[in-house]
Design a protein around this motif. Sequence first.
Motif, PDB file in Angstrom:
ATOM      1  N   HIS A 159       0.690  -1.129  -0.111  1.00 44.96           N
ATOM      2  CA  HIS A 159       0.067   0.035   0.095  1.00 44.96           C
ATOM      3  C   HIS A 159       0.736   1.243  -0.163  1.00 44.96           C
ATOM      4  CE1 HIS A 159      -3.053  -2.953   1.305  1.00 44.96           C
ATOM      5  NE2 HIS A 159      -4.226  -1.918   0.804  1.00 44.96           N
TER       6      HIS A 159
ATOM      7  N   VAL B 144      -1.334   8.855   6.297  1.00 48.30           N
ATOM      8  CA  VAL B 144      -2.762   8.404   5.722  1.00 48.30           C
ATOM      9  C   VAL B 144      -3.886   9.260   6.345  1.00 48.30           C
ATOM     10  CG1 VAL B 144      -4.589   6.434   6.204  1.00 48.30           C
ATOM     11  CG2 VAL B 144      -2.073   5.996   5.651  1.00 48.30           C
TER      12      VAL B 144
ATOM     13  N   HIS C 202      -3.726  12.986   4.399  1.00 49.36           N
ATOM     14  CA  HIS C 202      -4.147  12.778   3.047  1.00 49.36           C
ATOM     15  C   HIS C 202      -5.683  12.381   3.026  1.00 49.36           C
ATOM     16  CE1 HIS C 202      -0.007  13.366   2.237  1.00 49.36           C
ATOM     17  NE2 HIS C 202      -0.232  13.907   0.973  1.00 49.36           N
ATOM     18  N   ASP C 203      -6.251  11.928   4.055  1.00 48.35           N
ATOM     19  CA  ASP C 203      -7.562  11.469   4.210  1.00 48.35           C
ATOM     20  C   ASP C 203      -7.968  10.242   3.319  1.00 48.35           C
ATOM     21  OD1 ASP C 203     -10.265  11.556   5.173  1.00 48.35           O
ATOM     22  OD2 ASP C 203     -11.047  12.859   3.401  1.00 48.35           O
ATOM     23  N   LEU C 204      -6.917   9.136   3.665  1.00 44.23           N
ATOM     24  CA  LEU C 204      -7.015   8.125   2.923  1.00 44.23           C
ATOM     25  C   LEU C 204      -7.679   6.859   3.951  1.00 44.23           C
ATOM     26  CD1 LEU C 204      -3.632   8.262   0.974  1.00 44.23           C
ATOM     27  CD2 LEU C 204      -5.885   8.438   0.298  1.00 44.23           C
TER      28      LEU C 204
ATOM     29  N   ASP D 161     -10.600   5.891   4.813  1.00 47.08           N
ATOM     30  CA  ASP D 161     -11.772   5.168   4.088  1.00 47.08           C
ATOM     31  C   ASP D 161     -11.381   4.794   2.561  1.00 47.08           C
ATOM     32  OD1 ASP D 161     -13.118   5.219   6.492  1.00 47.08           O
ATOM     33  OD2 ASP D 161     -13.871   7.276   5.925  1.00 47.08           O
ATOM     34  N   LYS D 162     -10.152   4.906   2.241  1.00 46.94           N
ATOM     35  CA  LYS D 162      -9.733   4.493   0.725  1.00 46.94           C
ATOM     36  C   LYS D 162      -8.772   3.484   0.795  1.00 46.94           C
ATOM     37  CE  LYS D 162     -10.872   9.473  -0.339  1.00 46.94           C
ATOM     38  NZ  LYS D 162     -10.462  10.808  -1.044  1.00 46.94           N
TER      39      LYS D 162
ATOM     40  N   GLU E 193      -5.920   3.218  -2.448  1.00 47.94           N
ATOM     41  CA  GLU E 193      -5.318   4.466  -2.962  1.00 47.94           C
ATOM     42  C   GLU E 193      -3.812   4.073  -2.239  1.00 47.94           C
ATOM     43  OE1 GLU E 193      -6.103   7.000  -4.401  1.00 47.94           O
ATOM     44  OE2 GLU E 193      -8.247   6.391  -5.121  1.00 47.94           O
ATOM     45  N   ARG E 194      -3.148   4.291  -3.054  1.00 46.41           N
ATOM     46  CA  ARG E 194      -1.607   4.548  -2.518  1.00 46.41           C
ATOM     47  C   ARG E 194      -1.131   5.459  -1.723  1.00 46.41           C
ATOM     48  NH1 ARG E 194       1.229  -0.323  -3.862  1.00 46.41           N
ATOM     49  NH2 ARG E 194       0.396  -0.994  -5.733  1.00 46.41           N
ATOM     50  N   VAL E 195      -0.573   5.110  -0.578  1.00 44.15           N
ATOM     51  CA  VAL E 195      -0.036   6.056   0.455  1.00 44.15           C
ATOM     52  C   VAL E 195       1.146   7.096  -0.124  1.00 44.15           C
ATOM     53  CG1 VAL E 195       0.529   6.482   2.826  1.00 44.15           C
ATOM     54  CG2 VAL E 195      -1.147   4.740   2.304  1.00 44.15           C
TER      55      VAL E 195
ATOM     56  N   ASN F 246      -5.370   0.539   6.585  1.00 49.69           N
ATOM     57  CA  ASN F 246      -5.384   1.969   6.907  1.00 49.69           C
ATOM     58  C   ASN F 246      -6.154   2.276   8.253  1.00 49.69           C
ATOM     59  OD1 ASN F 246      -4.085   2.482   4.793  1.00 49.69           O
ATOM     60  ND2 ASN F 246      -5.265   3.384   3.537  1.00 49.69           N
TER      61      ASN F 246
END
Length: 546
Positions: free
Chosen positions: A326, A398, A401-403, A405-406, A409-411, A492
């Motif tokens: 990830h 994470v 960048h608000d990730l 709940d994603k 998506e690549r961190v 995440n």
Amino acid sequence: MEYIGILIRLQKWVNLFSGYILWLMMVYLTDVWELKLIHAAAIINIWMGFIKILPIVFAYLADAFLGNSFVVLFSSFSSMIGLGLIWMSTPPILGKSNGNCTQYKPECIGEQQKQLFYSGLVFTALGMAALSACYAPFAQEQAEEAAASNSTRRVGWCRTHLVAFAALLIAAFVKPWAILFGICAILGVVSFFFCLIFRVCLGVGNPAPRPQGSPLTTIFRVLFVAASKSFCSRPKDTNELYENSDDSLRELLPHTNGLRCLDKAAIIEAEPVLEQQEKKRWSLCKVTEVEETKLFIRTIPIWMTFIVCGFVSSLGATYFLEQANHLDRRVGKAKAPLILFYWFYDHFRKSFTKGFLPTMASSTRRYISRIGIAAAMIYATLACIAAAKIETRRLGVVKSHDLIDKPNERVPMTVFWLLFQFVLLGCHDGIHRLSAYGLSLDQAPKSMVKYFNLFARGFFGLGVMGSVVLVDIVGKISEKRTGTNWFQTTLNASRLDNYYWVLASLGAVNLVIYIVAACFYRYRVPRDGQLAEGLLPVGFMDDDHI
């Protein structure tokens, strides 16, 4: 003979290549099957744990009934079946015939494919465990007949690295899982048929050595006879216990005062006469056999500390790999393959083993194996600390960048931060494997060195399997204390950093327990001779690629 050498090297290369590909299984389960994080990790850790525990069973079967060559043949057959079933379980192979889609999506994985996959894991575990148990003894049997020249060894070393490099390239550039598993299945078929041809056609004039019996039977006998004579009184003079000094093939051990309840197995009863008692192996044991059993029992507390080492080692092919999957793997315009991190892990595992070997061969060898195990535990703690700090950093990225709940998506954080924890884990596994063997070589009776080493790995494997239970316990405690389980569906949303801190704390406590157990352990004087590279078993570390 030369054809046996070819067979041994072929088995080694197929095992190496398959190990590289199968190490990516966690990614397959989370990306294609879309399993929960802890569910996928549980499957992998149970599978890897069995691979390390089952060699004890196969070594016993080989020594007592089947012989090493037959078990090696079974290993090749079982691995071939297992790799084939895993290949057949991928969606493109049987998707259409089962009425499912052929894409790498969870809805394309039917019940029949799941059954094939799990059956494939069982067969590969059996095959790898059988090879791990009998690879070194089988290679040693052949090495005694014809020693390889130094040039041959150098050629084998180069070819081994070429096989690893080929696996690295294929895993990096071949994306479809069906092709990756298919290559492993083809190699498994080739390996089995080569093994079968050599065994059947060329082995007619060179029959395999007959099994001589397993030392584990001696332990069972001593425990059984001691229990059956539990109401007999021990003689005050230990010289009255039974011993047969005419057995020149066995290393005679002097009597010790510990675990005296087992001495009853060597009590000579008044009736029947001694000659009749000697004929009944399950009614009378020698003092040496009793002492071998005592050595085995005394070593169990040391082995139990290896369970926590297994907890830490289980992280490499599961949570560490999922972290790498990830993160940002870009290196300029190219992408670093995930398998590169296994190469780093494996390289440092073997490099530290070879680097630690001269120390093991020094004049202070009687202390080095004990210190080596402690050093491996320190590396395990450091690996967990590094992993915790890096995961805390990753979770910070994470959140920023608000990730959360994603999960797909690549961190935006370079994956090479994880090199620290992979390298430390490789150092831990390598030094622990060598030091555990050194302890077995020093303390075990000659007939039981192999089994002491296998039991050390078995307790290590018990820790790998036990990590599944540990994760469940830690998750429930964290949910009870904080209201949120540290292990969520996705990486995440989970708090692996807290779990790594728990493992670091367990590692530190385990180190203290090991030091206490090592201080109270009754050590034997090490045998003459140094633990040089030539005294390691043939194929040492070649049988362990998972």
